[in-house]
Design a protein around this motif. Structure first.
Motif, mmCIF file in Angstrom:
data_model
loop_
_atom_site.group_PDB
_atom_site.id
_atom_site.type_symbol
_atom_site.label_atom_id
_atom_site.label_comp_id
_atom_site.label_asym_id
_atom_site.label_seq_id
_atom_site.Cartn_x
_atom_site.Cartn_y
_atom_site.Cartn_z
ATOM 1 N N GLY A 242 -1.627 9.071 3.075
ATOM 2 C CA GLY A 242 -0.903 10.337 2.925
ATOM 3 C C GLY A 242 -0.019 10.357 1.687
ATOM 4 O O GLY A 242 -0.029 11.309 0.904
ATOM 5 N N VAL A 243 0.745 9.309 1.494
ATOM 6 C CA VAL A 243 1.662 9.272 0.360
ATOM 7 C C VAL A 243 0.894 9.110 -0.958
ATOM 8 O O VAL A 243 1.249 9.721 -1.970
ATOM 9 N N TYR A 244 -0.188 8.340 -0.934
ATOM 10 C CA TYR A 244 -0.996 8.183 -2.147
ATOM 11 C C TYR A 244 -1.598 9.522 -2.556
ATOM 12 O O TYR A 244 -1.679 9.841 -3.739
ATOM 13 N N VAL B 3 3.112 9.878 9.782
ATOM 14 C CA VAL B 3 2.528 10.249 8.503
ATOM 15 C C VAL B 3 3.276 11.444 7.906
ATOM 16 O O VAL B 3 3.587 11.466 6.712
ATOM 17 N N THR C 54 0.794 -1.220 0.000
ATOM 18 C CA THR C 54 0.000 0.000 0.000
ATOM 19 C C THR C 54 0.832 1.279 0.000
ATOM 20 O O THR C 54 0.523 2.220 -0.714
ATOM 21 N N LEU C 55 1.874 1.311 0.814
ATOM 22 C CA LEU C 55 2.677 2.523 0.928
ATOM 23 C C LEU C 55 3.702 2.594 -0.215
ATOM 24 O O LEU C 55 3.914 3.640 -0.813
ATOM 25 N N GLN D 197 -1.799 2.931 11.608
ATOM 26 C CA GLN D 197 -0.745 3.876 11.251
ATOM 27 C C GLN D 197 -0.225 3.603 9.840
ATOM 28 O O GLN D 197 0.067 4.531 9.090
ATOM 29 N N ILE D 198 -0.109 2.339 9.497
ATOM 30 C CA ILE D 198 0.340 1.959 8.147
ATOM 31 C C ILE D 198 -0.634 2.494 7.110
ATOM 32 O O ILE D 198 -0.246 3.087 6.099
ATOM 33 N N THR E 152 1.304 8.926 15.534
ATOM 34 C CA THR E 152 0.829 8.703 14.169
ATOM 35 C C THR E 152 1.060 9.929 13.299
ATOM 36 O O THR E 152 1.480 9.821 12.143
ATOM 37 N N ALA F 285 -2.712 4.956 7.444
ATOM 38 C CA ALA F 285 -2.644 6.420 7.430
ATOM 39 C C ALA F 285 -1.477 6.905 6.576
ATOM 40 O O ALA F 285 -1.612 7.835 5.767
ATOM 41 N N MET F 286 -0.320 6.264 6.730
ATOM 42 C CA MET F 286 0.849 6.653 5.927
ATOM 43 C C MET F 286 0.589 6.403 4.453
ATOM 44 O O MET F 286 0.934 7.223 3.591
ATOM 45 N N ALA F 287 -0.027 5.253 4.164
ATOM 46 C CA ALA F 287 -0.300 4.909 2.768
ATOM 47 C C ALA F 287 -1.222 5.940 2.129
ATOM 48 O O ALA F 287 -1.013 6.365 0.987
ATOM 49 N N MET G 81 5.315 11.535 4.365
ATOM 50 C CA MET G 81 4.975 12.481 3.311
ATOM 51 C C MET G 81 6.148 13.408 2.987
ATOM 52 O O MET G 81 6.388 13.720 1.823
#
Lengths: 241, 97
Positions: free
Chosen positions: B13-15, A79, A55-56, B6-7, A75, B9-11, A83
């Motif tokens: 954000g970057v997407y 994030v 996903t990331l 959290q994973i 968190t 959320a990061m995904a 970013m």
């Protein structure tokens, strides 16, 4: 009759992109493995580790998350760091959007697979005139995605097979920062980048003594980037060392 | 908050960053911001290396030395795997002494 380049099937261009990125597997697979091992070391399950890569899909963000998790980070900071490490992606997206103009549902897939490596390879494999083709970009992107996730799977398995005390004895928590060093070393070629790195390092070290590591990294990142921009403005031409 | 959340959320954000450029039309970015953005990778990576290597508990000094040697290897060879292997090997040797 000679076949026009544009007439060639999309499959041809997709394959060109996919195969064109194979040399970059030498980076994608090891960094996937490095992340897989580091993630297991920090306590992620095999599923969580793989999902993160699926996903990331950002080695920098994922590896930095493992070091931040080890330090205990909120968190918001996780994030924001992920970013910040990918802050250039909107610019990359703009460059792609201008030449290719993906439409509809394909845009979301293009975004999912968007990386510098795929972009660079696709640009180089676009046939005469060096134009960017969507099929080539998707091919390269898929190639990167598969290799990075394969590496992650290998790393996650290897990480699980070795007992935790052996991993910490080996210094496996160093794998993430070492991979960053490898990426960082060739980036520091000019006086301004050296200045940025020096400011970032000192600021991060100082801040980490008083605030949590994650915030220290973000703060140092912002300060050093601003210093770099300021210095760049004062000296119009970069002198290569 | 669980790590899984959290994973995700990061995904997200970057997407969002990945999609931003693709869906926006022509956008002009202030020159100073553009300049600053270009240094973010170097700044962030350095900050990450420094904090993670210096904030370790056991084996801290050995880790710092190993990282310095690995940095030289990274500079000379430009290969990630050599940098990582060198760092781990040097750390292992120093740690055992």
């Amino acid at each position: 009759m000679e076949q026009n380049e544009d007439d060639k099937a999309r499959g041809y261009w997709f394959r060109r992109g996919f195969v064109g990125l194979v040399p970059l597997w030498a980076g994608a697979i090891p960094s996937g493995i490095a992340f897989g091992v580091a993630a297991r070391d920090v306590g992620l399950s095999a599923v969580q580790t793989q999902v993160m890569s699926l996903t990331l899909f950002s080695a920098a963000a994922q590896l930095s998350a493992t070091t931040l998790w080890a330090a205990g980070t909120s968190t918001v900071v996780l994030v924001a760091t992920a970013m910040a490490l990918n802050a250039h992606l909107p610019l990359l997206g703009l460059a792609v959007g201008r030449s290719v103009r993906p439409a509809g549902a394909v845009r979301f897939l293009t975004g999912w697979l968007l990386t510098d490596g795929a972009f660079g390879i696709a640009l180089g494999r676009g046939g005469q005139g060096g134009q960017l083709r969507l099929a080539t970009l998707l091919g390269a992107g898929t190639s990167m995605y598969l290799s990075f996730n394969a590496g992650t799977a290998i790393g996650a398995l290897v990480g699980a097979a070795i007992p935790k005390h052996v991993l910490s004895d080996l210094g496996i928590d160093l794998v993430a920062p070492l991979s960053f060093l490898a990426v960082l070393a060739p980036l520091i070629r000019t006086r301004v980048t050296l200045l940025v790195a020096a400011v970032a390092g000192c600021t991060a070290f100082g801040l980490a003594r008083v605030i949590p590591s994650g915030l220290a990294v973000l703060g140092a990142g912002v300060v050093a980037s601003m210093v770099g921009a300021w210095y760049q403005e004062r000296i119009p031409s970069e002198r290569v060392r | 908050m669980s790590m899984t959340v959290q994973i995700v959320a990061m995904a997200i954000g970057v997407y969002a960053l990945r999609m931003t450029g693709l869906v926006l039309r022509e956008v002009t970015i202030p020159v100073s911001l553009d300049r600053g953005l270009r240094f973010v990778p170097v700044a962030m990576l350095t900050a990450l290396v420094v904090t993670s290597v210096t904030r370790r508990g056991e084996g801290r000094t050995e880790g710092i030395v190993a990282a310095m040697v690995a940095a030289l290897v990274a500079r000379w060879t430009g290969k990630m795997w050599m940098c990582i292997v060198t760092g781990i090997v040097v750390y292992g040797m120093l740690h055992r002494l």
